[in-house]
Each structure stands twice: as C-alpha cells, then as structure tokens.
Design a protein around this motif. Structure first.
Motif, mmCIF file in Angstrom:
data_model
loop_
_atom_site.group_PDB
_atom_site.id
_atom_site.type_symbol
_atom_site.label_atom_id
_atom_site.label_comp_id
_atom_site.label_asym_id
_atom_site.label_seq_id
_atom_site.Cartn_x
_atom_site.Cartn_y
_atom_site.Cartn_z
ATOM 1 N N VAL A 1 -17.442 45.034 16.964
ATOM 2 C CA VAL A 1 -17.180 45.517 15.604
ATOM 3 C C VAL A 1 -15.745 45.195 15.209
ATOM 4 N N LEU A 2 -14.812 45.453 16.127
ATOM 5 C CA LEU A 2 -13.403 45.231 15.800
ATOM 6 C C LEU A 2 -13.111 43.748 15.608
ATOM 7 N N GLN A 3 -13.709 42.900 16.445
ATOM 8 C CA GLN A 3 -13.455 41.466 16.317
ATOM 9 C C GLN A 3 -14.008 40.924 15.011
ATOM 10 N N ARG A 4 -15.187 41.398 14.627
ATOM 11 C CA ARG A 4 -15.779 40.925 13.365
ATOM 12 C C ARG A 4 -14.997 41.466 12.178
ATOM 13 N N LEU A 5 -14.646 42.745 12.283
ATOM 14 C CA LEU A 5 -13.964 43.418 11.186
ATOM 15 C C LEU A 5 -12.622 42.766 10.889
ATOM 16 N N THR A 6 -11.879 42.452 11.944
ATOM 17 C CA THR A 6 -10.527 41.945 11.736
ATOM 18 C C THR A 6 -10.487 40.426 11.775
ATOM 19 N N ASN B 1 -10.472 38.667 14.220
ATOM 20 C CA ASN B 1 -9.404 38.393 15.183
ATOM 21 C C ASN B 1 -9.988 38.353 16.586
ATOM 22 N N PRO B 2 -9.887 37.204 17.254
ATOM 23 C CA PRO B 2 -10.500 37.087 18.580
ATOM 24 C C PRO B 2 -9.794 37.926 19.634
ATOM 25 N N MET B 3 -8.577 38.374 19.348
ATOM 26 C CA MET B 3 -7.867 39.208 20.309
ATOM 27 C C MET B 3 -8.271 40.667 20.176
ATOM 28 N N ALA B 4 -8.945 41.007 19.089
ATOM 29 C CA ALA B 4 -9.231 42.414 18.824
ATOM 30 C C ALA B 4 -10.164 42.981 19.884
ATOM 31 N N SER B 5 -9.890 44.162 20.300
ATOM 32 C CA SER B 5 -10.764 44.916 21.191
ATOM 33 C C SER B 5 -10.150 46.287 21.344
ATOM 34 N N PRO B 6 -10.953 47.271 21.738
ATOM 35 C CA PRO B 6 -10.380 48.616 21.865
ATOM 36 C C PRO B 6 -9.202 48.641 22.831
ATOM 37 N N GLU B 7 -9.240 47.806 23.884
ATOM 38 C CA GLU B 7 -8.167 47.826 24.868
ATOM 39 C C GLU B 7 -6.875 47.287 24.266
ATOM 40 N N VAL B 8 -6.988 46.133 23.586
ATOM 41 C CA VAL B 8 -5.799 45.464 23.075
ATOM 42 C C VAL B 8 -5.260 46.169 21.827
ATOM 43 N N MET B 9 -6.141 46.801 21.071
ATOM 44 C CA MET B 9 -5.708 47.399 19.810
ATOM 45 C C MET B 9 -5.214 48.824 19.954
ATOM 46 N N ARG C 1 -0.768 41.669 12.693
ATOM 47 C CA ARG C 1 -0.091 42.960 12.555
ATOM 48 C C ARG C 1 -0.891 44.069 13.189
ATOM 49 N N ILE C 2 -2.198 43.992 13.031
ATOM 50 C CA ILE C 2 -3.033 45.038 13.637
ATOM 51 C C ILE C 2 -2.885 45.000 15.155
ATOM 52 N N ILE C 3 -2.923 43.782 15.703
ATOM 53 C CA ILE C 3 -2.769 43.650 17.152
ATOM 54 C C ILE C 3 -1.411 44.185 17.585
ATOM 55 N N LEU C 4 -0.399 43.853 16.820
ATOM 56 C CA LEU C 4 0.961 44.286 17.145
ATOM 57 C C LEU C 4 1.035 45.811 17.153
ATOM 58 N N ALA C 5 0.432 46.426 16.134
ATOM 59 C CA ALA C 5 0.398 47.889 16.096
ATOM 60 C C ALA C 5 -0.341 48.427 17.315
ATOM 61 N N GLY C 6 -1.423 47.761 17.684
ATOM 62 C CA GLY C 6 -2.197 48.180 18.856
ATOM 63 C C GLY C 6 -1.372 48.121 20.121
ATOM 64 N N ILE C 7 -0.615 47.025 20.268
ATOM 65 C CA ILE C 7 0.246 46.889 21.444
ATOM 66 C C ILE C 7 1.254 48.029 21.496
ATOM 67 N N ALA C 8 1.798 48.351 20.322
ATOM 68 C CA ALA C 8 2.790 49.427 20.265
ATOM 69 C C ALA C 8 2.179 50.746 20.723
ATOM 70 N N ILE C 9 0.956 51.020 20.288
ATOM 71 C CA ILE C 9 0.306 52.272 20.687
ATOM 72 C C ILE C 9 0.030 52.261 22.192
ATOM 73 N N GLY C 10 -0.432 51.116 22.688
ATOM 74 C CA GLY C 10 -0.687 50.995 24.117
ATOM 75 C C GLY C 10 0.582 51.203 24.925
ATOM 76 N N VAL D 1 -13.643 45.046 28.982
ATOM 77 C CA VAL D 1 -15.010 44.696 28.625
ATOM 78 C C VAL D 1 -15.160 44.527 27.112
ATOM 79 N N GLY D 2 -14.455 45.379 26.364
ATOM 80 C CA GLY D 2 -14.546 45.268 24.909
ATOM 81 C C GLY D 2 -13.985 43.961 24.393
ATOM 82 N N LEU D 3 -13.098 43.348 25.164
ATOM 83 C CA LEU D 3 -12.505 42.074 24.769
ATOM 84 C C LEU D 3 -13.408 40.910 25.186
ATOM 85 N N VAL D 4 -13.964 41.021 26.385
ATOM 86 C CA VAL D 4 -14.683 39.901 26.988
ATOM 87 C C VAL D 4 -16.123 39.794 26.511
ATOM 88 N N ALA D 5 -16.811 40.939 26.441
ATOM 89 C CA ALA D 5 -18.254 40.901 26.187
ATOM 90 C C ALA D 5 -18.622 40.180 24.884
#
Lengths: 301, 674
Positions: free
Chosen positions: B422-427, B429-437, B490-499, B602-606
């Motif tokens: 869902v996140l990859q389609r929504l954004t 962005n191939p980097m999107a995933s719950p782990e990375v975001m 930017r979304i990924i960057l924000a995700g990294i910051a939260i992580g 898994v959320g990134l790879v699957a």
C-alpha cells in the motif's frame, strides 16, 4: 560438598538426555530428588550449594565465564537464553519445579504451563541490600524444596566465611580501608558496584568500606566514565574478569588514570570472575578472593 | 557553477551571514554550557591554568585537564569530521539524505567492533580503530559494489546504504542478544559516550582528521564540478567515477576515525550540512566549511548540555544517542525546507500495469508453498536427541508449541507485506515500506512508552500503544508530505528521522543498563516466542479480515500511483482515499510490529518480489506480496527455532537476514534490466 556431588552424578548423567521416554525408564535410586529447572545463575549456585543442583539452565556454557564456583555438575541441559528458554526442551524435561526471578516476570506465566514456577526476588525494585535479600531468598528457596536445614546450613557457612575473611583482612591491617569494586566495560567506562550490590555488602561484612557512595540502581551498580572514580576516597581498586584485551594498555596511557590514588599506590588488583548478580555462594567466593588477593596484596594491575 | 546540489534555483544571493549566525548560535550554547560545567568542576576559578598546568595533587584540576578539556576538543573534532563527511557524501551523491548514518558506515563500523569484542578480543590489542575502519570500509564497499552498475546513482547508493546499515544493525543486535545481559559495553559504544580520561583520543583524531580535511580541500574543485550533469563533467575531462570514489573514501575515513575513537554519534553528519545549506551557505567551499563548523558547534553544544544533565541526574548519558534524539526532530523540521532534485528514480520506479502470465496460477503456487512451509515447520523440528516428527493429537507433542508461533509469523508477514504494498503504491516510491518509513518505529516507540510508563501491560494495551505510535508516526509523515506535496524522498527522509528517533531512545535506555530495556530490545528483534494459541488465532483473523477488505480499495490503489491529476480526473476522492490507505497501512503495521518486531524488511521486500514474479495489478500484487511475506516469515521462524537449537533466534531478525540480501539482489537485478 564434593562427596554429595559424587553421589548425585549417577542421577545427573541420565539427566543429560531430556527425552521423555528416558525419564520413565530411569528409576531413581534412594531418595526422590526434585527435578528443578533454574532460570537464574544466582538461584542455580544456591541450589548446588544446598545439594540440589538443577537439571537445566539457560546457557550453562557461560557458567565458567561468570560464576566459576561452585562448579557446575556435568550434564546440565542447555535451555538457550534466559529471556527465551526453549519451551520444547522444557516440555520434554518434565521438571517438578521451575525457579526464576522477577527479571523474567514476563515469561513466568509461560513457564508455569510446564511446571510449578516460583519467583525469588533479590535484584528487583525497590532497592535493597542484595546480601540480606539473598539470605531471605535462600530461606524461601529451601522452604519451597522442603530443605530448610540445607538453607540454614548455607547461611551459616556464608556467615562463617565472612567472619573468616574479616579476621584475615584485619590481620593484614586492612580493616576500614575503602575499596572500589568494578568491572571494566572498555578502557573508558566501568561498572562500579555501590552500596546495595552484593559486592558492596560483602565489602562491609568483611570489614572494608565500599569506596563508591553514589546512588546506584537496584542491581547495585552505576555505569560511569573512569574520571568519575576520582571522586572516591578509595585507596584500592579491585576489578573482576573478564576484561577486554586492550583495556589495561589504554588505561596505562591515561594521565588521569595514573593520577588516581589507587593507581599511584600500585593497588589495582585483578580478581577472577565472580557473579556480580549472584547470591550467597557468590558472596562467599567474592570474600575468599578478596582475602586471597588483598591480604596477600598480590598486584596484577 | 560551484553550487551545492539543488541550490541553483534559488534566486536570492547567497548569504554567508546566515550560516555564520547558525554556527555562532550553537557555539553560544556550547560556551554557556562549558562555563557552567567548569564552574561546577572548579568553583575557585583559575580554569585555564588548571587545564594547562594541572596540579597533580588536586583531583579537580586533573579532571579539568585530562577529562573535561580533551572531551571538549573531541566533541569539536568529531563534530567537524562528521559534518564534513556528511557534506562530502551529500555533494558526491547529489543527495541531501546522504550521511555516514544513512549509508551504513557507522553501523558497519559498530558491527565490526561488536564481532571483534565477542569472537576475537585479541584483535582489539592492535587498536579498536583498525577494527572499526575495516568494518566501515567493508560496508561502504558492499554499498559501492551493489550500486556500481548504476554508476553510483544517488538513489541506488542510498537504498543500498540504508539496507546495508540496517542489516549491520540487525547482525549487531543478534550478537548482543546472544551475549549475556551481564555486560553492557557493546551498547555503550553504540550509543556514543564521549567520556575521556586523557589526550590520546584528541591526539589520535587531530592528525588523521587534518589529513582527511586536506584531501577534502584538494577535492574541492572536482567536487564542485560534480554538481553538474555527468556528461558536462566528463566533457571537462574529469573521471567522474574516480573523483566520486576518492571523495567517498575521504568521507568514510572521517567517519571511521570518529567511530573508532568514541563510537556512533548519530545524525551530526546529516544535520550539519543540511542546516548549513538552509542557513544560506550554497557555494561548495563555504558550504563545506560551514558544515564542518556547524557539526563542531552542534556536538560541542550537545555534549556540554549532556554533561550538565549528567551532573543533575547523577547518571551517565551517552552523547551520541542524545544527538540522534535531538537530531531526528530537527530533521523533521528541516525536511519541508530542503531543496530536492527532481526524482531520479527511473530504473527503480514501481512497475505498474498489466500482470505478466497468469496471475491466478502464480498466486495458487505461492499459496501451496506457504501451506507446505507452515506444515513442515510445525511438524518437524530438532529435539535434544535429533530431529523428530511431532504429530497433532499427541498432547505432549511439540506441535502445540510450534503452530502458534508459525501462525503468528504468517500473520505478521502478511500484514507487513500488505502495508508495504500500500505504501509503495501510494507514494510511488520503491523505497517505501513500514520499516523504512518509520511506521514500524512509531509502533515500537508507542510500545516502549507503554512498557516504561505502565507497570503491567496487557496485550490489548500493547496493541493500543503500538497503533497509537504508528498513527503518530504516520501523522508526522502526513504533515511532512503535505508541506512537501507528498514528494517521495521527503516522506522517506521523515521516516528515517522517526526511525532514528526510536533508535536513539532505545540506545539511551540500553546504556542506562535498565533490564527492562533489554527485554524491550529482545522484543524489538521480532520474536514470536511465547505467542499462545489465542493470540495467534486473533492475529490470523486480523490478517484475513484485512485481506478480505482489500478489494474495496482496489480502485484507489490502481489510480493513485498514476499521479494526482489523473486520479482526480478519474473522480477518485484523493484526500479520503489516501487517508484510508494510510490508516490501513498503520493498523497493519502496528499489528505486525507486535508480532514480529520493527525490523524484518518483509514490508520492503515482499511487494518487490511479487512484482518481480509478474504480479503487477493492484490486487494480485497485494495478495502475492501477502503470500510471499507470510512465506518469508514462516520460514524465518522455522529457521530461527531450529538452526541454533536449543538457542532460538527471533523470526523478525532472521527474516531481515533473508530479506536484506534478497532486497539487495533485487536492486542489482533491476539495474541490469534498466
């Protein structure tokens, strides 16, 4: 103690096979021994001293690194980590009793599925003296096993050991001397044992003074940079193994370390490993090692 | 011509005043802290004399001379080194997310140190610096190797770097997990304590950093030219690859020296160059200088404040973790203000459109595989006497212990995969995933707060806390996305910051030695240990409900990736659709995080694996990803329980051992196709 261990070896060698069928087949000779699983090294050493060694422990291989004494009887089953003991093995072992600590409260209900599980509290909030709590826990453990006599004997042995160490240290003219007890985490940080710790309590009981007076956590230690030791009036420092290979060399290069009173006086003393979060047997071992290395003033620093 | 990346569009004249004000601002805080600390240490004054000529008989003077002063110098040196390293990396990769942290250099160095401490303590006798240097170089070498085919394309390098970094962190976590809880030295180093007792570290750092700085000055002109298009640069007779490689090596060396000397100091390398750029330093020379100065002032200020706090709280607080704790929110504030290049993700874009072949048959095949893995994993397993078959029906059978764990892993994998899809389609962005975001991190953070604030937490409370955390992370992301018009980077960057924020929080807790932190850490590695039948059943039910609901959002998932204008033209209510999809992702992530922890990959790879298998229409991709995610985690759970028997490795961590290399392999394959 060795003779009792020898008596039990027959039973223990079969304990090495945690296979359900093997248990039924092995008829125990003599008295019915309780099959106890201990989730904690402190409780395990107490059990061994009371002549009822556990059949299984988490990571028994690390015993020689952290506890050493009393020696672990052979054939103890490995349960894996203490946080996640292997339940399949636990089920196959069919223990009569599991003893654990508040540290593992999260998995206590899980353990209770396999055997009656009793929790004994030494290192848990609120902060308290580890030695006194160990005495209480030893009595409770002995009562739970119906071996009050063995518990009392162990407590008496520990008291005698403290008294003997106190005599030796007093004879060596060390009574009332402030001593720091630490583990080196690396060349810049130590874990220093404070007033509530087992080591701190033993220092007071053998007539020395704990050189660390800052508040510590309920495990009895503080993690500090080595510069914080400068505030201590201690004239001696004992450190416990294990210690990383590069620590002593790097320390020697530090002017601040060299300026500390116990370093200047050449009174930095290496002790073999003693379980810092142990119970009465560890207290005895620490007292004996203190006597051996301090009274003889053997200097390995 | 010598601009920093993406600054050219700004019409305003560069103002050096802004950058200077920034540095002075931080320096003022540092100075105030220094005065406060010295006043506490030497109330009688005579500070300079005490530091230069300490009286050996006065412990306070010795402390000032051999602990306080070198610590101050190291904070300046390390801050400057990391700031410069970050600036070089950002310039070379033309990527504002680049930094020693996001390229995995710090994690790699830290992993090498952990491994050496546990397996070859003798190695440390040669010096920690060589161990960490090797680790950092190896990590960046892997990152280079993986991104070589793309000619070190910015997004590919960052992707490889982030995954390699997370992979190293997972491995280090695994090592630490198998170490007894009696020693906390590993965590201390990872958290970056600046506590010192002599001048060795400044003397170690200064010449090395000086050399690296000199190299950076020599590279200044070629680096400035890198800001232009590759073709232009090449026409000027520059070997683009060589310049990049040399500059990258300088940056790695800078980082590795710092990690070797005092440990991981998170986020300075990311924050300092970004702050310098925002403050107005845009030409490359001044910008790099400003980055180094900002880094130095930032770490100086932070470390002095940490020392004040340590005196007040009588507890040691690791400075490195604190910089990350403050750096992360700072970054969230920066993100909307960053000037980013147009997305250069051509070869990495999410491939949409028609599925290849017969998706139904592929899905059936995947389902069969999953069923087989589930059956095998609950039926066979090692015992103390060898492998054996455990059949259902036998009450003493290990089957009853294994099946709930396998089912929980299955549910966790399914939920993560759906969230990732869902996140990859929504954004887009191939980097999107719950782990990375950072959604997983948000869930984990919520749980952390619950564990430390509430004495006893029930499963439901944990669920609520995790969901709340995931939502909070998503709201922060949404805000960042709103300001930046959902720009993927930017979304990924924000995700990294939260992580990173969660990482820092856990690091501080770990370094305190609080045993609850170790339990938390244990959970964060993603263990299915102790999952009972009812929890497993409930989780499975939740996953099935989610899968059943997916057809309802198929339309939105198909439209949103086509772009806002297209979607709007087709009558898709954009705001509502996006919000609903984000909520689905948040709930799925929260549930999954409780089951398998926040770092499984898994959320990134699957979703990538599903698309690779030709499943590209929204629904077949979702279901394919769900099956693949479930399969990966069921297999990981089985491996974790069996390969080191009787030790057990957490499923989430094992999954990342499978997932991370799989992802990196995917990455290099995609480059081949492109």
């Amino acid at each position: 103690m060795p003779s009792r261990r020898a008596v039990m070896l027959g039973g223990l060698s079969s304990a090495a096979l945690p296979f359900p069928n093997a248990w039924g087949a092995t008829a125990r000779q003599g008295a019915v021994e309780l099959r106890i699983v201990s989730m904690d090294f402190g409780l395990a050493e107490t059990l061994i001293e009371m002549g009822l060694p556990p059949v299984a422990l988490p990571d028994p291989a690390s015993w020689t690194q952290w506890v050493v004494e009393p020696a672990l009887p052979p054939g103890i089953v490995n349960l894996g980590t203490d946080r996640e003991p292997n339940l399949e093995i636990l089920a196959a072992l069919k223990p009569d009793l599991i003893v654990t600590t508040p540290y593992l409260d999260a998995i206590a209900p899980l353990l209770a599925r396999f055997a009656p599980t009793k929790t004994f509290s030494v290192y848990a909030p609120p902060v308290g003296h580890a030695f006194d709590r160990s005495v209480v826990a030893t009595n409770q453990l002995a009562a739970a096993l119906g071996r009050e006599d063995a518990g009392e004997a162990l407590i008496a042995r520990t008291q005698a050991c403290m008294d003997e160490a106190r005599r030796h240290l007093a004879a060596a003219g060390l009574a009332g001397r402030p001593v720091l007890a630490v583990n080196f985490l690396d060349a810049r940080h130590v874990r220093v044992y404070g007033a509530w710790s087992l080591f701190g309590d033993v220092l007071e009981r053998v007539g020395l003074v704990n050189g660390w007076t800052q508040p510590s956590n309920y495990w009895g230690f503080s993690t500090v940079g080595i510069e914080a030791l400068a505030a201590s009036p201690a004239s001696r420092l004992v450190y416990l193994e294990p210690i990383a290979a590069d620590t002593l060399g790097r320390l020697a290069a530090s002017p601040l370390w060299r300026s500390l009173p116990f370093v200047k006086a050449g009174r930095v003393i290496r002790l073999p490993a003693v379980l810092m979060f142990g119970m009465l047997p560890s207290a005895m071992r620490f007292a004996r090692q203190l006597t051996l290395h301090l009274a003889g003033e053997r200097n390995d620093g | 011509m010598a601009d920093t990346p993406w600054a050219r569009r700004r019409a305003r004249a560069p103002s050096r005043l802004g950058a200077a004000a920034l540095v002075l601002g931080f320096a003022a805080i540092g100075l105030a802290g220094t005065v406060a600390n010295l006043a506490m240490l030497l109330p009688g004054g005579g500070w300079w004399a005490a530091i230069v000529r300490p009286d050996a008989g006065l412990p306070d003077q010795l402390l000032a001379a051999y602990s306080f002063a070198p610590r101050l110098v190291v904070s300046l040196l390390a801050g400057a080194a990391l700031g410069l390293a970050g600036a070089i990396l950002q310039q070379v990769l033309r990527n504002p997310i680049a930094s020693p942290t996001t390229l995995g250099i710090e994690s790699g160095a830290n992993l090498a140190l952990s491994a050496a401490l546990i397996w070859m303590p003798g190695l440390l006798g040669f010096g920690r610096e060589w161990v960490t240097l090797t680790g950092g170089l190896l990590t960046i070498a892997v990152v280079f190797l993986l991104s070589r085919r793309s000619g070190f394309a910015p997004l590919v390098v960052i992707l490889a770097g982030m995954v390699a970094g997370l992979y190293c962190a997972s491995l280090a976590a695994l090592l630490a997990l198998f170490e007894s809880h009696y020693l906390a030295g590993l965590f201390l180093w990872g958290a970056g304590s600046l506590s010192l007792q002599g001048w060795e570290e400044p003397l170690f750092l200064a010449p090395r950093l000086g050399l690296a700085g000199l190299a950076a000055i020599l590279l200044l002109r070629p680096l400035a030219l890198l800001g232009m298009e590759d073709a232009q640069t090449r026409s000027l007779g520059l070997s683009v690859g060589m310049v990049r490689l040399a500059a990258l090596l300088v940056a790695v060396a800078l980082t590795a020296f710092v990690v070797a000397s005092v440990g991981c100091i998170g986020f300075i390398g990311l924050a300092a160059p970004a702050l310098a750029r925002i403050a107005g330093a845009r030409r490359i020379g001044p910008w790099m200088l400003a980055s180094a100065a900002t880094g130095a002032a930032l770490l100086w200020a932070t470390d002095q404040m940490v020392q004040v706090a340590a005196v007040i709280s009588a507890q040691m607080i690791p400075t490195g973790a604190v910089t990350a704790l403050f750096g992360a929110p700072l970054l969230l504030w920066i993100i909307p203000r960053l000037r980013l290049p147009p997305a250069a993700a051509g070869s990495l874009s999410v491939q949409l459109g028609q599925s290849v072949g017969r998706p139904g048959r592929r899905l059936l095949l995947l389902g069969g595989l999953l069923l087989l893995a589930l059956t095998l994993s609950s039926l066979i397993g090692p015992t103390a006497t060898g492998w054996s078959l455990a059949l259902p029906g036998d009450p003493s059978s290990a089957w009853a212990l294994r099946l709930p764990r396998a089912l929980a892993a299955l549910a966790g994998g399914t939920l993560l995969a759906v969230a990732g899809c869902v996140l990859q389609r929504l954004t887009r962005n191939p980097m999107a995933s719950p782990e990375v975001m950072g959604v997983s991190a948000g869930a984990a953070g919520g749980l952390t707060v619950a564990i430390f604030l509430i004495a006893e937490t029930s499963r439901l409370e944990q669920m609520l806390a995790a969901s709340l955390g995931a939502f909070l992370a998503l709201i922060v992301l949404l805000l960042a996305a709103r300001v930046s018009k959902a720009n993927p980077e930017r979304i990924i960057l924000a995700g990294i910051a939260i992580g990173a924020l969660l990482d820092a929080l856990v690091s501080v807790l770990m370094a305190s030695g609080d045993p609850r932190a170790i339990l938390l850490f244990n959970w964060m590695t993603g263990s299915t240990y102790g999952v009972d039948a009812s929890t497993a059943g409930a989780s499975l039910l939740a996953a099935l409900v989610l899968l059943a609901l997916l057809p309802l959002v198929r339309r939105w998932l198909g439209m949103l990736p086509l772009g806002e204008d297209t979607a709007r033209a087709l009558g898709v209510p954009l705001g509502a659709g996006r919000l609903l999809l984000l909520m689905i992702a948040a709930v799925a992530t929260a549930l999954a995080t409780l089951l398998v922890g926040p770092l499984s990959f898994v959320g990134l790879v699957a979703p990538h694996a599903a698309r690779l298998l030709g499943l590209r229409r929204p629904l077949s991709e979702l279901y394919g990803a769900a099956l693949i995610g479930a399969f990966i985690l069921v297999t990981a759970d089985f491996l974790g329980r069996t390969i080191a028997f009787p030790w057990q490795m957490p499923a989430g961590l094992v999954a990342s051992m499978i997932g991370a290399p799989a992802f990196l392999w995917l990455l290099s394959r995609k480059q081949d196709l492109a």
